[in-house]
Write an enzyme that holds these catalytic residues in place. Sequence first.
Site, short mmCIF file in Angstrom:
data_model
loop_
_atom_site.label_atom_id
_atom_site.label_comp_id
_atom_site.label_asym_id
_atom_site.label_seq_id
_atom_site.Cartn_x
_atom_site.Cartn_y
_atom_site.Cartn_z
N GLU A 55 48.89 13.76 -39.88
CA GLU A 55 49.19 12.92 -41.05
C GLU A 55 50.67 12.87 -41.39
O GLU A 55 51.07 12.13 -42.29
CB GLU A 55 48.39 13.41 -42.26
CG GLU A 55 46.90 13.09 -42.16
CD GLU A 55 46.14 13.40 -43.44
OE1 GLU A 55 46.72 14.07 -44.34
OE2 GLU A 55 44.98 13.00 -43.54
N SER A 110 59.07 17.68 -33.51
CA SER A 110 59.85 18.00 -32.32
C SER A 110 61.34 17.85 -32.61
O SER A 110 62.18 18.53 -32.01
CB SER A 110 59.43 17.09 -31.17
OG SER A 110 58.05 17.23 -30.91
N HIS A 135 51.13 20.24 -33.05
CA HIS A 135 50.41 19.65 -31.93
C HIS A 135 49.22 20.53 -31.51
O HIS A 135 48.12 20.04 -31.26
CB HIS A 135 51.32 19.49 -30.70
CG HIS A 135 52.44 18.52 -30.87
ND1 HIS A 135 53.76 18.91 -30.91
CD2 HIS A 135 52.45 17.17 -31.01
CE1 HIS A 135 54.53 17.84 -31.04
NE2 HIS A 135 53.76 16.77 -31.12
N ALA A 186 57.55 18.28 -26.27
CA ALA A 186 58.28 19.17 -27.18
C ALA A 186 57.29 19.74 -28.20
O ALA A 186 57.47 19.64 -29.41
CB ALA A 186 59.43 18.43 -27.87
#
Length: 282
Positions: free
Chosen positions: A149, A187, A37, A32
């Site tokens: 983080e 996500s 990412h 997702a």
Amino acid sequence: MRVFKTKKELKRHISALLSQKNKIGFVPTMGALHKGHLSLVDMSKKENDFTIVSIFVNPTQFDKKEDLEKYPRTITQDLSLLEQINCDAVFLPSVEEIYDQDVSSQAFDFDGLENEMEGKFRDGHFDGVGTIVKAFFEIVTPTNAYFGEKDFQQLQIIKKMVEKAQLDVQVVGCPIFREANGLAMSSRNERLTVAQRNEGSMIYETLKSVNKKIASHSLSDIQNWVTSEFEKHPLFELEYFVVADEATLKEVKNISPGKSHRAFIAVYADSIRLIDNLSLNN
């Protein structure tokens, strides 16, 4: 972009890379994928010769079966996004490939880091995280591994696991990637209503206000203020707000000069759990 579904295939490829002294970057994900990412993948590509992303929804780190079942799975879209940014390889194993017939966690001792904050509310979560990350590190043997983080407690726990297991990998923490309104990218945000997503800016705004108040208010007063703000809000329910020492993750009652502190928050929007954190100025 290569897609590997078995440990054997991936290890064979990695062996060839290592024989040429390539630096391997690794970004473990549960899919997702969002811009947060992708920012980790970008950093890995800059710092390594070859970047591998894993997509694996790890069953052992979910303390609620319902949360595991509802976790978004968007493999086709994820692979397309990774291809667009020229990711080198994706590891896409099944649960059976990773766990064989024993879908359970190892027990870890993270020197108490696992007992704070998330550990108090998500039983067994960090044992699940430790189990899957250690397994992936042993399969991928990365030079560098990248984590956001947003999950700061998880980041510290993975660093501790690497230290105690004496694994030869550098764990790299990367800044939180935020939506335009400040909501930390996750996500889970895909499950929010439009109103919840818009109002989600309140979480980050609260943390920024805490950072301003630190200089002139006690932590007790700040705790009361945060609690009050969420009690008044119709869309969100506060699970916890904690100011902690970054190194130990233990909650502090007072800010200590010379130490690094961070504010952590967990909030529910109906059944969807959102977390965020912010480094505090001393």
